[in-house]
Structure formats: C-alpha cells, structure tokens
Design a protein around this motif. Structure first.
Motif, PDB file in Angstrom:
ATOM      1  N   GLN A   1      -2.893   9.099   0.987  1.00  0.00           N
ATOM      2  CA  GLN A   1      -3.318  10.128   1.926  1.00  0.00           C
ATOM      3  C   GLN A   1      -3.242  11.522   1.328  1.00  0.00           C
TER       4      GLN A   1
ATOM      5  N   ILE B   1     -10.140   2.904   4.477  1.00  0.00           N
ATOM      6  CA  ILE B   1      -8.947   2.877   3.632  1.00  0.00           C
ATOM      7  C   ILE B   1      -9.180   1.958   2.439  1.00  0.00           C
TER       8      ILE B   1
ATOM      9  N   GLU C   1      -9.191   2.932  -1.549  1.00  0.00           N
ATOM     10  CA  GLU C   1      -8.274   2.272  -2.479  1.00  0.00           C
ATOM     11  C   GLU C   1      -9.049   1.694  -3.668  1.00  0.00           C
TER      12      GLU C   1
ATOM     13  N   LYS D   1       0.722   4.251   1.195  1.00  0.00           N
ATOM     14  CA  LYS D   1      -0.132   5.046   2.068  1.00  0.00           C
ATOM     15  C   LYS D   1       0.077   6.546   1.903  1.00  0.00           C
TER      16      LYS D   1
ATOM     17  N   TYR E   1      -8.934  11.720   0.819  1.00  0.00           N
ATOM     18  CA  TYR E   1      -8.514  11.685   2.216  1.00  0.00           C
ATOM     19  C   TYR E   1      -8.727  13.025   2.913  1.00  0.00           C
TER      20      TYR E   1
ATOM     21  N   LYS F   1       0.818  -1.202   0.000  1.00  0.00           N
ATOM     22  CA  LYS F   1       0.000   0.000   0.000  1.00  0.00           C
ATOM     23  C   LYS F   1       0.861   1.265   0.000  1.00  0.00           C
TER      24      LYS F   1
END
Length: 307
Positions: free
Chosen positions: A47, A61, A65, A43, A52, A41
């Motif tokens: 984010q 999450i 995705e 992240k 987000y 991931k």
C-alpha cells in the motif's frame, strides 16, 4: 536433473502468491518440492507503493502484486503485459510454477530478467505441453545434457516459445538435409536457425543467393561455411552489400563463394572504408584479408605493401 539449491525467495517477499482457498497438503508439498519460499501478503508495503495511489485505485490487489513481482524480478512489467496479453489473467501461482520449473532445469535466477524480457510469452506457457517438450528436444535431438540447458536457453530464449513439432523439428530436419552435421554448433552457437521459419526465412535466403548467380550447391556450401547468412535481411544486408561489391569493387562471384563472411561485415563501418583505403593505396588484397584484419594489422599491411 539439476537440483534447485536452497530455498528460493524471489528477490523480495513482495513477490508472492496467495489463494482464497485453503492450501491442500498436496499443494504445500508441491511448493516445498520446488523450493519456493511463500510468504504472506505484505499489505503495508504494497500500500506504500506508488501503484496504490488514487490514480491506480481501479487496479486490483492481485494485479498490482503481479506488476510488483515482475518489476522486482527485473522485468519491464509494462512491456511484458503489452506483449503477452495472457499475462493479464495469469495467477501468481502459475507464474511461480513457471519460474520454479526453469530453476529446476538449471536456469539461474539472475537469468530470468533477460529470458522473460526477451520472451514474456514464457510466463504463461504450459509446462507440460510447451516447455517440457523443448527440453526433451534439446536432450534427445541435439544431445544437450541437462547440466547444459542453461547455456542453450541463455543464448536463445526463443527456443522456449517455439513448438517442437511445428518449428524446431522441421527446422532441424531441413538443416540436416542441407548438410549441417555439427549438432553442438546448432545447439550452442546457431540455435537461432532452429527458431527460423523454413519456408519464410531459410529457403528465401538460399533462393536469393542463387539469384545472384550461385548454383544450388554453391549456395548450400556458402551457408554451411557461414550459417549467419540465414539471419541477414535480403533488403537491408544482402542487396546493398552485393551492389557495392559488384559495382564499386568490381568483385567476382568466386570471391564471395570463397569468403561468404563478407556479408557479415558492416558496409559503412568496415567494407567501404577498407575498400577505399585499398584503392587509394593502389594495392590489391584478398577480400578476406581486407576485412578480417584488425585495424592495426590492416594499417600495417597497407603501409608495408603500399610502401
């Protein structure tokens, strides 16, 4: 079967799936077989995405995705999620398995936005009970070789959302009884007929032609000559065009029997203006010549005959 060439990364490392459980060796082997490149991931990148923002803080999450993956693939995520509610609960792993399966059947990655855009339901199909039977049907019933699956599916993605037993086979059986013998044409050109309901769509069109005065056999021959007749709306196509033909043009049924393609032309953009020009010129033209001629050929014909 057509092999998947190379390692496929779905447009971006954002489009990945993950699991809370450790991957088993069999699972790793399966993903390797499907040639899908699975990344961890990202992240930080996720984010930084607008999803987000505090407004979307309630979205999980995994759901974010999923939306990103669909958008990266070129699919309208909002439309797909609204048209296929099962997609809300689908895992990224299941979506990847569908994509991998289609790629293994010769579908190209660039085809996916159109296929999934037209039929989001495919994203939550069951490979064993939904998709595999369709490809078996194409191969066994329509004689489509595996290297031509892509051509058929691109033409009509709805095939992949149709039940073989409840839809495709009954439609094929009915069409064959009517006299459709060219399986290649049914597969590559007129496959929309295979996903049309026999009782609700095909039979009513024939009945309507009969109501105009054609015999059952004449109506049957008309649809064999012009299969697209099965795709036209009775209210929006047949009725207004037949009314213009019979009232304004004073046409005879024999003309439509010989040229059923009349119903395939636009009433406002082709039939009316061409007919008015013919009337004003004081000439007579066969229906087929009047409508099939190119604009240049039609003008030249009017000038030659009228002059």
């Amino acid at each position: 079967m057509h092999p998947v060439s190379g390692s496929i990364t779905l447009h971006s490392s954002l489009c990945t799936f993950s699991s809370d459980k450790p991957s088993s060796s069999s699972s790793s082997s399966s993903r390797s077989t499907n040639n899908l490149s699975v990344a961890s991931k990202p992240k930080t990148l996720l984010q930084n995405h607008p999803l987000y923002t505090p407004i979307n803080a309630k979205l999980s999450i995994q759901f974010k995705e999923k939306i990103l993956c669909l958008e990266i693939l070129g699919i309208d995520a909002g439309k797909a999620l609204s048209q296929n509610l099962e997609l809300h609960a689908a895992t990224m792993e299941s979506i990847h398995s569908i994509i991998s399966f289609l790629l293994s059947k010769g579908i190209h990655q660039k085809d996916l936005p159109r296929i999934f855009g037209m039929c989001p339901k495919i994203l939550t199909s069951n490979i064993k009970t939904d998709l595999n039977p369709v490809f078996d049907f194409l191969l066994q019933e329509l004689n489509v070789p595996d290297h031509s699956f892509r051509r058929v599916v691109k033409k009509n993605p709805r095939l992949l959302t149709s039940s073989v037993m409840d839809q495709l086979k009954p439609a094929l059986f009915y069409l064959k009884r009517l006299g459709f013998k060219d399986l290649e044409a049914l597969a590559y050109q007129d496959s929309i007929l295979l996903v049309s309901n026999v009782e609700g769509t095909l039979i009513p069109k024939l009945k309507y032609l009969e109501s105009l005065g054609f015999s059952k056999d004449e109506a049957r021959i008309m649809v064999l000559r012009c299969p697209s007749l099965f795709t036209f709306s009775i209210e929006n196509n047949f009725q207004p065009k037949f009314e213009y033909f019979s009232v304004e043009m004073g046409g005879k049924l024999e003309e439509l029997k010989e040229f059923p393609q009349y119903f395939a032309f636009s009433l406002e953009k082709r039939i009316k203006p061409r007919h008015l020009e013919v009337v004003q010129s004081g000439i007579q033209l066969p229906l087929s010549v009047m409508l099939k001629s190119t604009d240049e050929a039609f003008v030249e014909l009017i000038n030659q005959v009228g002059g």
